[in-house]
Design a protein around this motif. Structure first.
Motif, short mmCIF file in Angstrom:
data_model
loop_
_atom_site.label_atom_id
_atom_site.label_comp_id
_atom_site.label_asym_id
_atom_site.label_seq_id
_atom_site.Cartn_x
_atom_site.Cartn_y
_atom_site.Cartn_z
N GLY A 148 -25.41 65.99 -54.64
CA GLY A 148 -25.61 66.20 -56.16
C GLY A 148 -25.45 65.06 -56.88
O GLY A 148 -24.40 64.10 -56.21
N LYS A 170 -24.01 69.74 -49.56
CA LYS A 170 -24.70 69.60 -50.91
C LYS A 170 -24.63 68.11 -51.32
O LYS A 170 -23.78 67.59 -51.13
CB LYS A 170 -23.88 70.52 -51.73
CG LYS A 170 -24.12 71.92 -51.45
CD LYS A 170 -23.42 72.90 -52.19
CE LYS A 170 -23.45 74.27 -51.84
NZ LYS A 170 -23.03 74.54 -50.42
N ARG A 221 -29.13 69.25 -57.97
CA ARG A 221 -28.34 69.34 -56.47
C ARG A 221 -29.38 70.01 -55.57
O ARG A 221 -30.40 70.72 -56.01
CB ARG A 221 -27.25 70.05 -56.84
CG ARG A 221 -26.41 70.47 -55.60
CD ARG A 221 -25.18 71.36 -55.91
NE ARG A 221 -25.53 72.73 -56.55
CZ ARG A 221 -24.66 73.54 -57.32
NH1 ARG A 221 -23.56 72.94 -57.59
NH2 ARG A 221 -25.20 74.43 -57.83
N ASN A 224 -20.64 69.27 -56.78
CA ASN A 224 -21.86 68.79 -57.81
C ASN A 224 -21.43 67.49 -58.21
O ASN A 224 -20.51 66.98 -58.10
CB ASN A 224 -22.03 69.60 -58.70
CG ASN A 224 -20.73 69.76 -59.75
OD1 ASN A 224 -20.69 69.09 -60.58
ND2 ASN A 224 -19.93 70.75 -59.48
#
Length: 338
Positions: A30, A28, A44, A310
């Motif tokens: 972000g 991920k 994100r 995040n």
């Protein structure tokens, strides 16, 4: 009176600290912006692979490079800010996967130099904890940090976050992800989420190894056992894939609740905070809630906006550090996988 209030508001606004955080330690990417405890933006993107496949560091880094500037623009636009409004640039220093970490660190370093802002390297684990504390208002909790790369029971003691228990091999999220690959569960939106939904339909408990060693846990034996048994049991009709998901969750989460309760007793704590991507799992929250109720303790947890990796969590930890006088000099702005 009006002029006094205007001056007060101008001073208050001038005293506010704005930190932008870059996170990209796994699949991920972000970027989040925090202003004195207020989340201004937190866009994100997730790198998703086909069923049965994990995400390789090089391919994940390539994904992050392709979208990071778009995510940066989104973060600024959603917050309604310009680079001049930012006071500090924070980035994930580690732990995590090497190639994705390097990609994000390079962009954060470049942004800090282009904008003329101080830079801060943030510990990924502490980012999760500080974000959880901000959102839930937990005071001094025993923290269960569960994700794809980490499984730890942490508490704040004598001016430091200290690890009271952890996995001695693989993380709980990694165990779930690898099992998902075995029975070809989709990675969209995440294998752990899809296992959770399938587990709700399971009814038969399949006994699995239960490995707690003092304050620590081990998941590799459970994974090896269920990997070997899964196809045989499914082909013979002894159980369903939903039953296996149900059984795996129940076993793993029971182990986590046990070591968390033991840490609470050791610390004399009456609060539990669950953070990390696996912390979104409602069954884990339910099981931990039962334990907390029996002890007269409080459970704190967040949803997928802040549990899953995040940028805002890195910004929040960076905000805490920056307000305490910390900065990371350019020669020290490296990354670590550990």
């Amino acid at each position: 009176m009006c002029s006094f209030m205007l001056v007060f508001q101008i001073i208050a606004k001038a005293a506010m600290t704005v930190v932008i955080g870059f996170e990209g330690s796994a699949n991920k990417i972000g970027i989040g912006i925090i202003r004195d405890g207020e989340v201004l933006s937190n866009p994100r993107r997730t790198y998703i692979t086909p069923p049965g496949q994990g995400f390789l560091p090089s391919e994940t880094a390539r994904h992050h490079r392709a979208v990071i500037l778009t995510v940066l623009q989104e973060a600024l636009e959603q917050a309604g800010l310009k680079p001049a409004d930012v006071d500090c640039v924070a980035y994930t220093k580690g732990p995590g996967m090497g190639a994705p970490l390097v990609t994000v660190a390079l962009v954060a370093r470049t942004v800090a130099q282009l904008w003329g802002k101080p830079l801060l390297g943030v510990n990924h684990c502490i980012g999760h904890i500080e974000m959880g504390r901000l959102i839930t208002h937990a005071d001094n909790p025993t923290v269960l940090y569960v994700s794809g790369g980490n499984t730890q029971v942490i508490a704040y003691s004598e001016r430091r976050y200290r690890i009271f228990g952890e996995t001695i091999d693989i993380a709980v999220g990694n165990c779930l992800d690898r099992f998902a690959r075995v029975i070809k569960i989709s990675n969209d939106p995440s294998p752990g989420y899809n296992i959770e939904q399938m587990a709700k339909k399971g009814s038969q408990y399949v006994e699995l190894p239960y490995t707690v060693k003092g304050m620590d846990v081990s998941f590799s034996g459970i994974l090896s056992y269920i990997e070997e048994a899964a196809h045989k049991m499914l082909e013979s009709g002894q159980c369903t894939a939903e039953d296996l998901c149900f059984s795996l969750q129940e076993t793993l989460f029971s182990m986590l609740v046990e070591i968390t309760e033991r840490a609470m007793a050791h610390c004399g704590s009456q609060e539990v905070l669950i953070v990390g991507g696996v912390g979104c799992n409602l069954r884990l929250q339910e099981m931990m809630g039962v334990m907390c109720k029996e002890r007269g303790a409080k459970l704190f947890a967040t949803d997928e906006r802040f549990c899953i990796d995040n940028g805002a969590m890195i910004a929040q930890a960076g905000w805490e550090m920056f307000r305490s006088g910390h900065v990371t000099e350019l020669p020290d702005s490296w990354i670590t996988q550990r």
